[in-house]
Design a protein around this motif. Sequence first.
Motif, mmCIF file in Angstrom:
data_model
loop_
_atom_site.group_PDB
_atom_site.id
_atom_site.type_symbol
_atom_site.label_atom_id
_atom_site.label_comp_id
_atom_site.label_asym_id
_atom_site.label_seq_id
_atom_site.Cartn_x
_atom_site.Cartn_y
_atom_site.Cartn_z
ATOM 1 N N LEU A 14 77.069 16.493 37.483
ATOM 2 C CA LEU A 14 78.274 15.829 37.985
ATOM 3 C C LEU A 14 77.995 14.913 39.173
ATOM 4 C CD1 LEU A 14 80.918 18.725 37.754
ATOM 5 C CD2 LEU A 14 80.280 17.036 36.021
ATOM 6 N N TYR A 15 76.750 14.499 39.345
ATOM 7 C CA TYR A 15 76.373 13.596 40.445
ATOM 8 C C TYR A 15 77.110 12.271 40.320
ATOM 9 C CZ TYR A 15 73.382 10.524 43.279
ATOM 10 O OH TYR A 15 72.909 9.620 44.199
ATOM 11 N N PRO A 16 77.634 11.709 41.418
ATOM 12 C CA PRO A 16 77.781 12.365 42.733
ATOM 13 C C PRO A 16 78.947 13.343 42.716
ATOM 14 C CG PRO A 16 78.735 10.176 42.810
ATOM 15 C CD PRO A 16 78.138 10.321 41.440
ATOM 16 N N ALA A 63 83.414 10.813 47.883
ATOM 17 C CA ALA A 63 82.860 10.227 49.109
ATOM 18 C C ALA A 63 81.423 9.768 48.924
ATOM 19 C CB ALA A 63 82.941 11.232 50.251
ATOM 20 N N GLY A 64 80.911 9.816 47.686
ATOM 21 C CA GLY A 64 79.544 9.414 47.444
ATOM 22 C C GLY A 64 78.586 10.590 47.457
ATOM 23 N N PRO A 65 77.293 10.323 47.328
ATOM 24 C CA PRO A 65 76.303 11.403 47.205
ATOM 25 C C PRO A 65 75.917 12.066 48.515
ATOM 26 C CG PRO A 65 75.215 9.285 47.059
ATOM 27 C CD PRO A 65 76.686 8.992 47.112
ATOM 28 N N TRP A 66 76.335 11.492 49.654
ATOM 29 C CA TRP A 66 76.024 12.124 50.941
ATOM 30 C C TRP A 66 77.245 12.137 51.840
ATOM 31 C CZ3 TRP A 66 76.882 9.064 55.153
ATOM 32 C CH2 TRP A 66 76.773 7.683 55.016
ATOM 33 N N LEU A 96 72.908 15.780 51.529
ATOM 34 C CA LEU A 96 72.598 14.832 50.473
ATOM 35 C C LEU A 96 72.501 15.583 49.156
ATOM 36 C CD1 LEU A 96 71.680 13.411 53.135
ATOM 37 C CD2 LEU A 96 69.853 12.338 51.795
ATOM 38 N N CYS A 97 73.132 15.067 48.113
ATOM 39 C CA CYS A 97 73.038 15.637 46.771
ATOM 40 C C CYS A 97 72.005 14.841 45.972
ATOM 41 C CB CYS A 97 74.380 15.573 46.057
ATOM 42 S SG CYS A 97 75.748 16.330 46.947
ATOM 43 N N HIS A 98 71.099 15.518 45.335
ATOM 44 C CA HIS A 98 70.084 14.824 44.544
ATOM 45 C C HIS A 98 70.686 14.316 43.237
ATOM 46 C CE1 HIS A 98 66.290 14.188 42.305
ATOM 47 N NE2 HIS A 98 65.778 13.988 43.504
ATOM 48 N N ASN A 121 81.723 21.471 51.413
ATOM 49 C CA ASN A 121 81.184 21.855 50.114
ATOM 50 C C ASN A 121 81.159 20.705 49.115
ATOM 51 O OD1 ASN A 121 82.767 23.475 47.355
ATOM 52 N ND2 ASN A 121 80.583 23.419 47.677
ATOM 53 N N PRO A 122 79.953 20.298 48.653
ATOM 54 C CA PRO A 122 79.887 19.451 47.468
ATOM 55 C C PRO A 122 80.169 20.331 46.240
ATOM 56 C CG PRO A 122 77.668 19.899 48.275
ATOM 57 C CD PRO A 122 78.623 20.545 49.240
ATOM 58 N N VAL A 123 81.254 20.048 45.568
ATOM 59 C CA VAL A 123 81.815 20.978 44.581
ATOM 60 C C VAL A 123 81.033 20.947 43.264
ATOM 61 C CG1 VAL A 123 83.862 21.530 43.225
ATOM 62 C CG2 VAL A 123 84.107 20.745 45.595
#
Length: 324
Positions: free
Chosen positions: A261-263, A232-235, A254-256, A276-278
């Motif tokens: 593993l970004y995003p 779903a992207g970084p945010w 938001l994930c920096h 949860n961003p896994v």
Amino acid sequence: MKNGISEYLATCTTLMLLILPARCSAAAEHPISISETDQGFVVAEGRQQVMLYQRKHKSIAGKYMRANYIHPLYGLDGQVLTEDFPDDHPHHRGVFWAWHQVWLGDRKLCDPWSAIDTVWDVYDARVLSVDSRSRALQVQVHWKSPNHTDSAGKQIPFIEETTTITVHRAGDDMRRIDFQIELLALENNMRLGGSEDAKGYGGFTTRIYLPDDIVLTGTNGLVEPKTLSVEAGPWLDFSGNLGKAGKTSGLAILCHKTCPLYPQRWILRRKGSAQNPVYPGREPVPLSCDKPLILRYRLIIHRGDASHIDLDSLQAQYNNEPVN
């Protein structure tokens, strides 16, 4: 004439003495306050509470013991956004960062996600004034377990965590809260992993109140949760009648760009669960004794839905900010 001038100067001096302390006092007052309580640390902006960092361990009759997390987290209008000990998953708690798998060699020591056999020893906490609009709480935590002790039965720490939570002053109908989580192994052959099933969930997590009108929005528009993780992207933004406030507000994660593993992929739910961003997934990753694993996330609490703020621009701004 001379006496008149003297009286005038004396009057001016008196006024300056009265005015200067007030100005100095106002300059010394920071908009964000962080106060210690018997449970942890309360963060507020003026009279408006922002959140509580839970330092002391909590449980229900000795079950689901937890510490080192955020609850309550408040919206801009004072509504409580997070849940603790929810009926469907009583081990869930507010804003937390935890994993199912913590391995020392071929031994699984504990399950921090499920709050099983885990102790969070918050042995140090500091309040940092970042700038005139932001203040941070930095905590140092030893992860321990009854499954890892010395010959006398004393628990030996196996991971050292340093987490810095930076709270920014609200403005433009939103507030930013930054999390920098650093994990350093204290033993050789430490590994960290998410759930052992195909979902692989684990890491930075929010357990927020999910109203019936919840809308999930990612970089490319609306997102529909699935059983397994989704791209779903970084945010990711969650908007609706959060906290039963009777009006639309939202919380975005938001994930920096420095996150591994970004995003990151997302485990998402509409009801009775957490978001949860896994990282890292079901396969455990090694932790170093020399260089910490660093995870960086930003929460944006806002009024209105996802269209009320420009999350693409906010993500770009976050990615371009210098890191420690």
